[in-house]
Design a protein around this motif. Structure first.
Motif, PDB file in Angstrom:
ATOM      1  N   LEU A   1     -20.094  22.379  41.044  1.00  0.00           N
ATOM      2  CA  LEU A   1     -21.218  22.066  40.209  1.00  0.00           C
ATOM      3  C   LEU A   1     -21.433  23.540  39.735  1.00  0.00           C
ATOM      4  CD1 LEU A   1     -23.387  20.140  39.173  1.00  0.00           C
ATOM      5  CD2 LEU A   1     -24.768  20.694  40.962  1.00  0.00           C
TER       6      LEU A   1
ATOM      7  N   THR B   1     -15.346   7.525  35.077  1.00  0.00           N
ATOM      8  CA  THR B   1     -15.267   9.040  35.371  1.00  0.00           C
ATOM      9  C   THR B   1     -16.214   9.940  34.886  1.00  0.00           C
ATOM     10  OG1 THR B   1     -13.299   9.514  33.973  1.00  0.00           O
ATOM     11  CG2 THR B   1     -12.938   8.598  35.960  1.00  0.00           C
TER      12      THR B   1
ATOM     13  N   ALA C   1     -23.374  16.375  37.995  1.00  0.00           N
ATOM     14  CA  ALA C   1     -23.584  16.124  39.504  1.00  0.00           C
ATOM     15  C   ALA C   1     -22.402  15.314  39.938  1.00  0.00           C
ATOM     16  CB  ALA C   1     -25.018  15.217  39.752  1.00  0.00           C
ATOM     17  N   LEU C   2     -21.788  14.437  39.214  1.00  0.00           N
ATOM     18  CA  LEU C   2     -20.808  13.418  39.657  1.00  0.00           C
ATOM     19  C   LEU C   2     -19.573  14.405  39.705  1.00  0.00           C
ATOM     20  CD1 LEU C   2     -21.393  10.196  37.162  1.00  0.00           C
ATOM     21  CD2 LEU C   2     -21.414  10.323  39.736  1.00  0.00           C
TER      22      LEU C   2
ATOM     23  N   ALA D   1     -19.412  17.337  40.673  1.00  0.00           N
ATOM     24  CA  ALA D   1     -19.728  17.886  42.220  1.00  0.00           C
ATOM     25  C   ALA D   1     -19.092  17.116  43.152  1.00  0.00           C
ATOM     26  CB  ALA D   1     -21.072  18.581  42.116  1.00  0.00           C
ATOM     27  N   LEU D   2     -19.974  15.790  43.179  1.00  0.00           N
ATOM     28  CA  LEU D   2     -19.381  15.009  44.153  1.00  0.00           C
ATOM     29  C   LEU D   2     -18.122  14.778  44.342  1.00  0.00           C
ATOM     30  CD1 LEU D   2     -22.121  12.225  43.731  1.00  0.00           C
ATOM     31  CD2 LEU D   2     -21.723  13.789  45.573  1.00  0.00           C
ATOM     32  N   LEU D   3     -17.320  14.750  43.292  1.00  0.00           N
ATOM     33  CA  LEU D   3     -15.678  14.472  43.334  1.00  0.00           C
ATOM     34  C   LEU D   3     -14.877  15.868  43.552  1.00  0.00           C
ATOM     35  CD1 LEU D   3     -15.264  12.257  40.216  1.00  0.00           C
ATOM     36  CD2 LEU D   3     -15.313  11.617  42.407  1.00  0.00           C
ATOM     37  N   GLY D   4     -15.701  16.995  43.947  1.00  0.00           N
ATOM     38  CA  GLY D   4     -15.188  18.119  44.371  1.00  0.00           C
ATOM     39  C   GLY D   4     -14.911  18.930  43.258  1.00  0.00           C
TER      40      GLY D   4
END
Length: 182
Positions: A130, A66, A121-122, A124-127
């Protein structure tokens, strides 16, 4: 190299000479000069050696399960780097500045910033969102972690776990993430 590290730890900057290093390493002064043109070159090599494990751990952080675990790995690596040999870390930090070792410092800063950007960035991908300026956020996080860890070293702190918890609270707070469970 280990002889140089031990002399620096035991005798400080005033007692850190190529003669003392040669004596500690059990070699002639000529052998030291065969590999290093002077004390500053020896110090630069020692800085590079001591930061290699830190760089390796930082580069692996984005592959954590994570993003939060990735941030934890970075903090743990920075704290471990400082706490493994605190006097050496403190003295080498001073020498890095004096010698203006841009390559070593740049490599650590660049690798750390790259890892932080990947973790952001990760998130942001997980909501999690960012930051508007990820490069600025990565720079702030780098400064926050380095500042807290270096300041703890300068104060002579030895409780790495407590330091990790404080730094993680600060990182999570900066990012607006839930606080990590201690």
């Amino acid at each position: 190299m280990e002889g140089a590290a031990r002399v620096l730890e035991e005798r400080g900057l005033d007692g850190y000479t190529t003669n003392a290093v040669a004596e500690r390493a059990g070699v002639s002064i000529g052998s030291v000069y065969q590999y290093f043109p002077g004390k500053d070159a020896l110090t630069a090599a020692l800085v590079a050696r001591e930061t290699a494990l830190l760089i390796e751990a930082v580069r692996a952080a984005p592959s954590a399960a994570t993003p939060e675990d990735g941030f934890r790995r970075i903090v743990q690596a920075c704290v471990a780097h400082q706490m493994a040999r605190p006097r050496l870390a403190l003295l080498l930090d001073r020498e890095e500045s004096r010698l203006q070792l841009a390559d070593t410092l740049g490599s650590v800063a660049g690798d750390l910033t790259t890892a932080l950007l990947a973790l952001l960035a990760l998130l942001a991908l997980l909501g999690a969102g960012l930051p508007a300026e990820p490069e600025t956020a990565a720079g702030d996080l780098f400064a926050l972690v380095r500042g807290m860890v270096d300041a703890a070293g300068e104060r002579g702190e030895r409780d790495g776990e407590a330091l990790e918890r404080r730094v993680l609270r600060a990182v999570h707070g900066y990012l607006g993430l839930p606080q990590a469970v201690a």
